[in-house]
Design a protein around this motif. Structure first.
Motif, mmCIF file in Angstrom:
data_model
loop_
_atom_site.group_PDB
_atom_site.id
_atom_site.type_symbol
_atom_site.label_atom_id
_atom_site.label_comp_id
_atom_site.label_asym_id
_atom_site.label_seq_id
_atom_site.Cartn_x
_atom_site.Cartn_y
_atom_site.Cartn_z
ATOM 1 N N LEU A 121 0.797 -0.953 0.224
ATOM 2 C CA LEU A 121 -0.416 -0.075 -0.543
ATOM 3 C C LEU A 121 0.721 1.043 0.329
ATOM 4 O O LEU A 121 1.127 2.545 -0.580
ATOM 5 C CB LEU A 121 -0.707 -0.607 1.305
ATOM 6 N N MET A 122 2.567 1.425 1.231
ATOM 7 C CA MET A 122 3.054 2.564 1.097
ATOM 8 C C MET A 122 3.850 2.337 -0.355
ATOM 9 O O MET A 122 3.702 3.140 -0.410
ATOM 10 C CB MET A 122 3.208 2.003 2.412
ATOM 11 N N SER A 123 4.319 2.044 -0.605
ATOM 12 C CA SER A 123 5.001 1.802 -2.287
ATOM 13 C C SER A 123 3.869 2.449 -3.169
ATOM 14 O O SER A 123 4.619 2.961 -4.025
ATOM 15 C CB SER A 123 5.225 0.323 -2.535
ATOM 16 N N ALA A 153 1.605 8.702 8.469
ATOM 17 C CA ALA A 153 2.160 8.049 6.920
ATOM 18 C C ALA A 153 1.834 8.753 5.835
ATOM 19 O O ALA A 153 2.622 9.132 4.927
ATOM 20 C CB ALA A 153 2.294 6.574 6.831
ATOM 21 N N GLN A 154 0.849 7.924 5.791
ATOM 22 C CA GLN A 154 0.431 8.884 4.639
ATOM 23 C C GLN A 154 0.292 10.266 4.003
ATOM 24 O O GLN A 154 0.147 10.739 2.582
ATOM 25 C CB GLN A 154 -1.874 7.829 4.866
ATOM 26 N N TRP A 155 -0.459 11.251 4.744
ATOM 27 C CA TRP A 155 0.248 12.335 5.240
ATOM 28 C C TRP A 155 1.143 12.535 4.617
ATOM 29 O O TRP A 155 1.649 13.597 3.131
ATOM 30 C CB TRP A 155 -0.018 13.186 5.832
ATOM 31 N N LEU A 156 2.760 12.181 5.076
ATOM 32 C CA LEU A 156 3.669 12.108 5.334
ATOM 33 C C LEU A 156 4.259 11.847 3.088
ATOM 34 O O LEU A 156 4.969 12.803 2.667
ATOM 35 C CB LEU A 156 5.135 12.109 6.053
ATOM 36 N N THR A 157 3.695 11.026 2.688
ATOM 37 C CA THR A 157 3.836 10.072 1.648
ATOM 38 C C THR A 157 3.699 11.726 0.921
ATOM 39 O O THR A 157 4.009 12.237 -0.086
ATOM 40 C CB THR A 157 3.274 9.346 1.010
ATOM 41 N N LYS A 158 2.372 11.682 0.733
ATOM 42 C CA LYS A 158 1.256 12.971 0.577
ATOM 43 C C LYS A 158 1.639 14.162 -0.054
ATOM 44 O O LYS A 158 2.027 14.961 -0.804
ATOM 45 C CB LYS A 158 0.129 12.744 -0.077
ATOM 46 N N ILE A 210 4.863 15.957 1.264
ATOM 47 C CA ILE A 210 5.827 16.112 2.151
ATOM 48 C C ILE A 210 6.546 15.253 1.161
ATOM 49 O O ILE A 210 8.054 15.914 0.640
ATOM 50 C CB ILE A 210 6.910 15.456 3.421
ATOM 51 N N GLY A 211 6.755 14.284 0.526
ATOM 52 C CA GLY A 211 7.559 13.212 -1.181
ATOM 53 C C GLY A 211 7.715 12.575 -0.224
ATOM 54 O O GLY A 211 9.175 12.041 -0.376
ATOM 55 N N VAL A 212 7.573 11.715 1.288
ATOM 56 C CA VAL A 212 8.747 11.024 1.445
ATOM 57 C C VAL A 212 7.403 9.654 1.823
ATOM 58 O O VAL A 212 6.668 10.240 3.024
ATOM 59 C CB VAL A 212 9.630 11.394 2.556
ATOM 60 N N ALA A 213 8.073 8.050 1.727
ATOM 61 C CA ALA A 213 7.125 7.058 2.548
ATOM 62 C C ALA A 213 7.442 6.512 3.551
ATOM 63 O O ALA A 213 9.114 6.273 3.747
ATOM 64 C CB ALA A 213 6.313 6.284 1.181
ATOM 65 N N ALA A 214 7.131 5.981 4.575
ATOM 66 C CA ALA A 214 7.454 5.053 5.758
ATOM 67 C C ALA A 214 6.049 4.339 5.961
ATOM 68 O O ALA A 214 5.294 4.097 5.464
ATOM 69 C CB ALA A 214 7.531 6.506 7.251
ATOM 70 N N ILE A 215 6.367 3.451 6.882
ATOM 71 C CA ILE A 215 6.081 2.736 7.895
ATOM 72 C C ILE A 215 5.390 2.971 8.985
ATOM 73 O O ILE A 215 6.044 2.760 9.841
ATOM 74 C CB ILE A 215 6.604 1.522 7.155
ATOM 75 N N PRO A 216 3.816 2.620 9.709
ATOM 76 C CA PRO A 216 3.824 2.856 10.714
ATOM 77 C C PRO A 216 3.337 1.591 10.974
ATOM 78 O O PRO A 216 3.175 0.688 11.079
ATOM 79 C CB PRO A 216 2.168 3.641 10.459
ATOM 80 N N VAL A 217 4.842 2.038 12.376
ATOM 81 C CA VAL A 217 4.603 0.388 13.491
ATOM 82 C C VAL A 217 3.302 0.017 13.550
ATOM 83 O O VAL A 217 3.607 -1.044 13.611
ATOM 84 C CB VAL A 217 5.589 1.569 14.268
ATOM 85 N N SER A 218 2.337 0.842 13.413
ATOM 86 C CA SER A 218 1.543 -0.207 14.073
ATOM 87 C C SER A 218 0.848 -1.291 13.400
ATOM 88 O O SER A 218 0.166 -1.783 13.655
ATOM 89 C CB SER A 218 -0.525 1.200 14.157
ATOM 90 N N ALA A 219 1.611 -1.193 12.465
ATOM 91 C CA ALA A 219 1.140 -2.142 11.084
ATOM 92 C C ALA A 219 1.590 -3.653 11.463
ATOM 93 O O ALA A 219 1.250 -4.638 11.075
ATOM 94 C CB ALA A 219 1.540 -2.018 9.755
ATOM 95 N N PHE A 220 2.690 -3.313 12.618
ATOM 96 C CA PHE A 220 3.617 -4.841 13.172
ATOM 97 C C PHE A 220 2.555 -5.123 14.408
ATOM 98 O O PHE A 220 2.688 -6.365 14.920
ATOM 99 C CB PHE A 220 4.484 -4.498 13.362
ATOM 100 N N TYR A 221 1.761 -4.737 15.301
ATOM 101 C CA TYR A 221 0.460 -5.476 15.954
ATOM 102 C C TYR A 221 -0.641 -6.507 15.694
ATOM 103 O O TYR A 221 -1.456 -5.418 14.574
ATOM 104 C CB TYR A 221 0.267 -4.057 16.602
ATOM 105 N N GLU A 222 -0.820 -7.395 15.929
ATOM 106 C CA GLU A 222 -1.780 -8.261 16.382
ATOM 107 C C GLU A 222 -3.355 -6.897 16.052
ATOM 108 O O GLU A 222 -4.489 -7.158 15.076
ATOM 109 C CB GLU A 222 -2.115 -9.179 16.916
ATOM 110 N N GLN A 223 -3.040 -6.204 17.522
ATOM 111 C CA GLN A 223 -4.113 -5.342 16.956
ATOM 112 C C GLN A 223 -4.046 -3.593 16.547
ATOM 113 O O GLN A 223 -3.176 -3.186 18.234
ATOM 114 C CB GLN A 223 -5.138 -5.421 18.533
ATOM 115 N N ALA A 224 -3.762 -3.283 15.926
ATOM 116 C CA ALA A 224 -3.346 -1.730 15.943
ATOM 117 C C ALA A 224 -3.181 -0.548 17.377
ATOM 118 O O ALA A 224 -3.994 -0.841 18.044
ATOM 119 C CB ALA A 224 -3.982 -0.989 14.862
ATOM 120 N N LYS A 225 -2.117 -0.243 17.524
ATOM 121 C CA LYS A 225 -1.351 -0.118 18.386
ATOM 122 C C LYS A 225 -0.600 1.658 18.194
ATOM 123 O O LYS A 225 -0.036 1.262 17.380
ATOM 124 C CB LYS A 225 -0.395 -0.357 19.291
ATOM 125 N N ASN A 226 -1.202 2.263 18.469
ATOM 126 C CA ASN A 226 -0.964 3.829 18.126
ATOM 127 C C ASN A 226 -0.037 4.221 18.806
ATOM 128 O O ASN A 226 -0.191 5.549 20.130
ATOM 129 C CB ASN A 226 -2.177 4.984 16.856
#
Length: 391
Positions: free
Chosen positions: A26-28, A343-348, A350-366
């Protein structure tokens, strides 16, 4: 002439009902749409050593293009066993304890499939790479997640909570060091605590060590291979794609005692059988020179330090990065958006894509933390830093 056809709507009772497209895809895709610098997905934007390409070409021209042996090309398994013995002091038998795999993801899936039965519990340390939980679910197992704790010193495994999560149904504990996404590393005392937990049980260990050659600041990688008590019950996974900058080749390996390897290969032979032959021969040839992996910590530390120095001029708060090619940052001084939205805002914007660490949890943790990949050319990192300085 009109033909009547019976209407049919295919339906499958999904084995992974909660899984969709991975956050990396998605982020790529979002990065490509917005012409952003992609520091999201973990792959280099530079070429591998031309000598490695030449070795593949030579293997193909020499006719090494048919099926390899199911466990892997003998010369490659011998080279892997030699490397492990040299670095970690553990002598694995190349014939019966080393298996070449189609990357680390297949190795992890196969290890789980060969030992986890329906109803078995598997302890996973979160945040965790996104293939772990689906692999457990596909085997009929139950993931039991224990979250790492974050302090000024970085992320750490709370071993008391791991011990408390053990039940009679626990079959496997999965660990990952150097750790994706946090960049933390397990120390000798961590492995000793793990050994204390599993001693006297039938619990196995699956150790994901694909970033084994990316440990910084003069520290050594504490492989499970280096710990005899743990190695006796462990599948240890690594990746040539990460080590030699060829993630698209998808070649990795598993080291495990003969009894575990025998079960691993039962699944391996029917899910894959054999890995790309010319690339196996090429890597075996290339491994005769140890310098590429011995010099890798210095190579990536220079990139890490360049990126961290540049981030000091931004409003992002740096978290420790002791291993891997990832840098996590805390953005809560900048925004209170949830991680995926930031992460979506930063990509759109600022022009730099990153990955939210919350995606690495079974239950998204912000937690207000995102992950950047610094396995990039110097000019790529400088372009990204210039953009991030504007946040």
């Amino acid at each position: 002439m009109q033909t009547n056809k019976l209407a049919f709507t295919p339906a499958i009772d999904s084995k992974l009902p909660h899984s969709g497209t991975t956050i990396f895809s998605l982020m790529s895709a979002l990065a490509a749409e917005n012409n952003a610098v992609n520091l999201g997905q973990g792959f280099p934007d530079f070429d591998c050593d031309p000598a490695l390409i030449d070795a593949v070409t030579a293997a193909m021209k020499n006719g090494l293009n048919q099926y390899a042996l199911m466990p892997g090309v003998p010369s490659l398994r011998a080279a892997i066993a030699h490397k492990i013995a040299h670095l970690y002091g553990n002598k694995y038998d190349a014939n019966n304890e080393i298996t070449v795999t189609a990357g680390a993801t297949q190795a992890l899936l196969t290890a789980i499939q060969c030992c986890v039965h329906a109803g078995d519990e598997v302890i996973v340390i979160e945040p965790a790479f996104d293939s772990y939980l689906p692999a457990i679910t596909l085997a009929g197992g139950k993931p039991v997640c224990v979250q790492m704790e974050l302090s000024e010193a970085g992320y750490a495994v709370p071993w008391d909570k791991v011990a408390a999560a053990i039940t009679p149904r626990t079959r496997l504990i999965m660990i990952n060091s150097p750790h994706n996404p946090t960049g933390s590393v397990l120390l000798q005392q961590d492995l000793q605590k793990l050994a204390d937990i599993v001693r006297g049980t039938n619990i196995l260990v699956l150790s994901d060590e694909v970033y084994e050659h990316m440990v910084y600041d003069g520290k050594q990688h504490e492989s499970v291979c280096r710990h005899p008590e743990l190695a006796a019950r462990a599948f240890v996974v690594s990746s040539f794609g990460k080590t030699y900058h060829v993630t698209g080749w998808k070649v990795g390996y598993v080291a495990a005692p003969a009894a575990l390897t025998a079960e691993f290969r039962k699944v391996h032979q029917f899910s894959l059988f054999a890995v790309n032959a010319p690339m196996q021969h090429a890597i075996a040839n290339y491994m005769a020179d140890a310098r590429p992996y011995l010099e890798l910590p210095g190579f990536y530390q220079r990139k890490r330090d360049l990126f961290r120095d540049g981030l000091q001029a931004t409003r992002f708060k740096l978290l420790p990065a002791d291993g891997t090619y990832f840098q996590c940052v805390d953005y809560r001084q900048i925004s209170d958006l949830p991680e995926i939205e930031f992460a979506q805002w930063l990509t759109k914007e600022i022009g730099v894509a990153a990955i939210p660490v919350s995606a690495f949890y079974e239950q998204a943790k912000n937690s207000g933390i995102i992950r950047f990949c610094f396995a990039k050319k110097e000019e790529t990192l400088k372009t990204a830093l210039a953009r991030l300085a504007k946040v």
